[in-house]
Design an enzyme around this catalytic site. Sequence first.
Site, PDB file in Angstrom:
ATOM      1  N   SER A 151     -61.575 -73.027 -25.725  1.00 30.22           N
ATOM      2  CA  SER A 151     -60.431 -73.906 -25.401  1.00 30.22           C
ATOM      3  C   SER A 151     -60.804 -75.330 -25.790  1.00 30.22           C
ATOM      4  O   SER A 151     -61.994 -75.657 -25.891  1.00 30.22           O
ATOM      5  CB  SER A 151     -60.162 -73.865 -23.896  1.00 30.22           C
ATOM      6  N   TYR A 164     -62.214 -74.489 -14.538  1.00 38.01           N
ATOM      7  CA  TYR A 164     -61.767 -73.857 -15.792  1.00 38.01           C
ATOM      8  C   TYR A 164     -62.547 -74.423 -16.980  1.00 38.01           C
ATOM      9  O   TYR A 164     -63.072 -73.674 -17.815  1.00 38.01           O
ATOM     10  CB  TYR A 164     -60.260 -74.072 -15.987  1.00 38.01           C
TER      11      TYR A 164
HETATM   12  P1  NDP Z   1     -52.221 -65.061 -21.272  1.00 39.64           P
HETATM   13  O1  NDP Z   1     -52.222 -65.213 -19.786  1.00 39.64           O
HETATM   14  O2  NDP Z   1     -50.941 -64.825 -21.963  1.00 39.64           O
HETATM   15  O3  NDP Z   1     -53.251 -63.898 -21.685  1.00 39.64           O
HETATM   16  C1  NDP Z   1     -54.439 -63.682 -20.998  1.00 39.64           C
HETATM   17  C2  NDP Z   1     -54.916 -62.271 -21.313  1.00 39.64           C
HETATM   18  O4  NDP Z   1     -56.149 -62.048 -20.608  1.00 39.64           O
HETATM   19  C3  NDP Z   1     -53.936 -61.211 -20.849  1.00 39.64           C
HETATM   20  O5  NDP Z   1     -53.775 -60.272 -21.881  1.00 39.64           O
HETATM   21  C4  NDP Z   1     -54.621 -60.576 -19.649  1.00 39.64           C
HETATM   22  O6  NDP Z   1     -54.317 -59.182 -19.607  1.00 39.64           O
HETATM   23  C5  NDP Z   1     -56.085 -60.773 -20.007  1.00 39.64           C
HETATM   24  N1  NDP Z   1     -56.953 -60.672 -18.836  1.00 39.64           N
HETATM   25  C6  NDP Z   1     -56.973 -61.457 -17.742  1.00 39.64           C
HETATM   26  N2  NDP Z   1     -57.893 -61.001 -16.860  1.00 39.64           N
HETATM   27  C7  NDP Z   1     -58.456 -59.905 -17.446  1.00 39.64           C
HETATM   28  C8  NDP Z   1     -59.457 -58.976 -17.051  1.00 39.64           C
HETATM   29  N3  NDP Z   1     -60.080 -59.095 -15.873  1.00 39.64           N
HETATM   30  N4  NDP Z   1     -59.785 -57.983 -17.886  1.00 39.64           N
HETATM   31  C9  NDP Z   1     -59.156 -57.837 -19.067  1.00 39.64           C
HETATM   32  N5  NDP Z   1     -58.206 -58.678 -19.509  1.00 39.64           N
HETATM   33  C10 NDP Z   1     -57.862 -59.691 -18.694  1.00 39.64           C
HETATM   34  O7  NDP Z   1     -52.947 -66.369 -21.813  1.00 39.64           O
HETATM   35  P2  NDP Z   1     -53.425 -66.824 -23.287  1.00 39.64           P
HETATM   36  O8  NDP Z   1     -52.999 -65.876 -24.311  1.00 39.64           O
HETATM   37  O9  NDP Z   1     -53.045 -68.222 -23.423  1.00 39.64           O
HETATM   38  O10 NDP Z   1     -55.000 -66.775 -23.081  1.00 39.64           O
HETATM   39  C11 NDP Z   1     -55.894 -66.155 -23.978  1.00 39.64           C
HETATM   40  C12 NDP Z   1     -57.170 -66.971 -24.048  1.00 39.64           C
HETATM   41  O11 NDP Z   1     -56.877 -68.231 -24.648  1.00 39.64           O
HETATM   42  C13 NDP Z   1     -57.795 -67.286 -22.688  1.00 39.64           C
HETATM   43  O12 NDP Z   1     -59.196 -67.133 -22.774  1.00 39.64           O
HETATM   44  C14 NDP Z   1     -57.435 -68.740 -22.466  1.00 39.64           C
HETATM   45  O13 NDP Z   1     -58.350 -69.405 -21.625  1.00 39.64           O
HETATM   46  C15 NDP Z   1     -57.470 -69.261 -23.893  1.00 39.64           C
HETATM   47  N6  NDP Z   1     -56.745 -70.505 -24.111  1.00 39.64           N
HETATM   48  C16 NDP Z   1     -55.378 -70.557 -23.983  1.00 39.64           C
HETATM   49  C17 NDP Z   1     -54.714 -71.749 -24.156  1.00 39.64           C
HETATM   50  C18 NDP Z   1     -53.232 -71.872 -23.978  1.00 39.64           C
HETATM   51  O14 NDP Z   1     -52.713 -73.012 -23.968  1.00 39.64           O
HETATM   52  N7  NDP Z   1     -52.475 -70.800 -23.869  1.00 39.64           N
HETATM   53  C19 NDP Z   1     -55.425 -72.975 -24.505  1.00 39.64           C
HETATM   54  C20 NDP Z   1     -56.841 -72.802 -24.635  1.00 39.64           C
HETATM   55  C21 NDP Z   1     -57.463 -71.613 -24.446  1.00 39.64           C
HETATM   56  P3  NDP Z   1     -54.096 -58.318 -18.288  1.00 39.64           P
HETATM   57  O15 NDP Z   1     -53.556 -59.225 -17.227  1.00 39.64           O
HETATM   58  O16 NDP Z   1     -53.135 -57.273 -18.736  1.00 39.64           O
HETATM   59  O17 NDP Z   1     -55.451 -57.746 -17.967  1.00 39.64           O
END
Ligand code: NDP
Length: 253
Positions: A151, A164
Amino acid sequence: MTTQQAEAMGPKVVLVTGASSGIGEAAAERLVADGHRVVAGARRTDRLDALAERLAPVAARSGGGLDPVGLDVTDPAAVRAYVEGARERYGRVDALVSNAGVMPLSRLDSLLVDEWDRMIDVNVRGLLHGIAAALPVFTAQGGGHFVTVASVGAHEVVPTGAVYCATKFAAWAITEGLRQECDPSVRVTTLSPGVVTSELADSITEPGAAEAMRSFRAHQIGPRAIADALAYALAQPSDVDVNEIVVRPARQR
Ligand code: NDP
């Protein structure tokens, strides 16, 4: 170009964690369209099943495909089974994209200790579980590619983001250490998104942090922009290691 370099640019077996929404889902879409086999892991398997169904016509055209796999990255045995299952099925694993993450932002004085723990469990321990599972596979097969979705929070700290950002600084440090220690046949990329449209901020329970996020997230880009950067890093010839990419909305300072 050598055969080995050319192979590095061909269809791959790519594991994407957190593929049920946001960036992971967009990454799966792009990679399947590019002809790769995506092994998509997340807890919400109904979402993964729907994604596989939606991408079936794309996969039929590209030669790629998507396997939905129920996965909780906080469980090291489950992560091992996820990686091992892909290796057994396809004979190799070309890349692991550690994308699963959570972001329940809050001020430290709110003392939301359970939420701090969850961020550490998913964003840091989940990443380490992936490395522990895939590193022996990459070493044995003589190559592989680790991609960590970190991030801009891996590079700066903002109020409500102490824990975070700490998890993302840790993700950056672990991935950089991995790069330094790994055999040159293993490539390592840290991909740091800015504000991207997704469900990430939905888990914020503290009203002040949720309000601050609304203005912070005023300018967003779609998750496809991050998927495109990932596809670029994966597509390089085997002697090219794209180590860091930061992708922000042009209007984000
Ligand atoms: P979303 O919330 O849309 O996606 C997060 C994903 O992580 C989901 O598919 C969720 O799936 C999965 N997840 C959460 N907990 C678990 C777990 N215990 N085991 C397996 N999967 C898990 O957010 P983003 O797409 O934005 O996030 C993706 C990555 O990008 C993250 O690491 C986030 O920190 C990073 N990021 C995002 C930014 C943004 O602005 N969106 C900016 C910077 C970084 P499920 O709940 O089905 O398990």
